[in-house]
Write an enzyme that holds these catalytic residues in place. Structure first.
Site, PDB file in Angstrom:
ATOM      1  N   VAL A  48      -4.214 -11.886  44.108  1.00  0.00           N
ATOM      2  CA  VAL A  48      -4.688 -10.927  45.100  1.00  0.00           C
ATOM      3  C   VAL A  48      -5.347  -9.733  44.419  1.00  0.00           C
ATOM      4  O   VAL A  48      -6.353  -9.201  44.908  1.00  0.00           O
ATOM      5  CB  VAL A  48      -3.526 -10.459  46.018  1.00  0.00           C
ATOM      6  CG1 VAL A  48      -3.995  -9.380  46.989  1.00  0.00           C
ATOM      7  CG2 VAL A  48      -2.932 -11.638  46.773  1.00  0.00           C
ATOM      8  N   CYS A  49      -4.822  -9.323  43.267  1.00  0.00           N
ATOM      9  CA  CYS A  49      -5.304  -8.116  42.591  1.00  0.00           C
ATOM     10  C   CYS A  49      -6.809  -8.106  42.334  1.00  0.00           C
ATOM     11  O   CYS A  49      -7.474  -7.107  42.628  1.00  0.00           O
ATOM     12  CB  CYS A  49      -4.534  -7.887  41.297  1.00  0.00           C
ATOM     13  SG  CYS A  49      -2.760  -7.666  41.548  1.00  0.00           S
ATOM     14  N   PRO A  50      -7.401  -9.196  41.803  1.00  0.00           N
ATOM     15  CA  PRO A  50      -8.848  -9.121  41.564  1.00  0.00           C
ATOM     16  C   PRO A  50      -9.659  -8.985  42.846  1.00  0.00           C
ATOM     17  O   PRO A  50     -10.713  -8.345  42.850  1.00  0.00           O
ATOM     18  CB  PRO A  50      -9.177 -10.421  40.823  1.00  0.00           C
ATOM     19  CG  PRO A  50      -8.034 -11.334  41.067  1.00  0.00           C
ATOM     20  CD  PRO A  50      -6.836 -10.455  41.307  1.00  0.00           C
ATOM     21  N   LEU A  53      -9.466  -5.174  43.672  1.00  0.00           N
ATOM     22  CA  LEU A  53     -10.228  -4.318  42.767  1.00  0.00           C
ATOM     23  C   LEU A  53     -11.729  -4.531  42.918  1.00  0.00           C
ATOM     24  O   LEU A  53     -12.507  -3.578  42.841  1.00  0.00           O
ATOM     25  CB  LEU A  53      -9.778  -4.540  41.324  1.00  0.00           C
ATOM     26  CG  LEU A  53      -8.315  -4.188  41.030  1.00  0.00           C
ATOM     27  CD1 LEU A  53      -8.017  -4.381  39.549  1.00  0.00           C
ATOM     28  CD2 LEU A  53      -7.956  -2.790  41.479  1.00  0.00           C
TER      29      LEU A  53
END
Length: 189
Positions: A48-50, A53
């Site tokens: 999920v993080c990419p 960002l």
């Protein structure tokens, strides 16, 4: 305990400035004198993080036009941030600062550290030029954020700062009516 209305705690950290490709040192002093968005996320090289960002990068030019600098933070090192930037299509688009927090001090001071996992939770903070937290959002690990919502929140925070005695109602948009709290409004809205 809420951080709203509180000054961010002092810190010093190494970071990867994705826009310049340099390693830099960052402290709370970098966040003073301008508006800042501090975006915590669990870890580099995840799922999920990419997406979050990269979505934040899509708002970066608009945020910069509002006088806002963006800082992403995870408990990874600044070296890991650079490696991720060099090897991920999504992260290679980033232009903002990626702060390493392997000591977990910054994550702990913003009260987003999952002590058991040793990772930051998905926390987003809007910090005013005095270093005071004006807005905070914390999501569970499986719930990604929508960076477009930051633009309206920042415009509202800037309006309120520049217009003492006025507040922005729900769904306020730049140029629309604000409220001046008074006894005349009590019970009438």
């Amino acid at each position: 305990m809420s951080l709203i209305g509180k000054e961010i705690q002092p810190f010093a950290a190494s970071a990867y400035h994705a826009g310049s490709g340099d390693f830099i040192e960052v402290s709370e002093q970098n966040m003073k004198g301008q508006w800042s968005v501090v975006c915590f996320y669990p870890a580099d090289f995840t799922f999920v993080c990419p997406t979050e960002l990269e979505d934040l990068q899509k708002q970066y030019a608009t945020l910069k036009s509002l006088g806002v600098e963006v800082y992403s933070v995870s408990t990874d090192t600044h070296f890991t941030h650079k490696a991720w930037h060099d090897h991920s299509d999504a992260i290679s688009t980033l232009q903002y600062v990626m702060i390493g927090d392997p000591s977990q001090r910054i994550s702990r001071s913003f009260d987003v550290l999952d002590e058991e996992a040793g990772l930051a939770q998905r926390g987003t903070f809007i910090v005013d030029p005095d270093g005071i937290v004006q807005a905070a959002e914390i999501n569970a690990d499986g719930i990604g954020r929508d960076a477009s919502t930051l633009v309206g929140k920042i415009k509202a925070a800037q309006y309120v700062r520049n217009n003492p005695g006025e507040v922005c109602p729900a769904k306020w948009e730049e140029g629309s009516a604000t409220l001046k709290p008074s006894l005349d409004l009590v019970g009438k809205i």
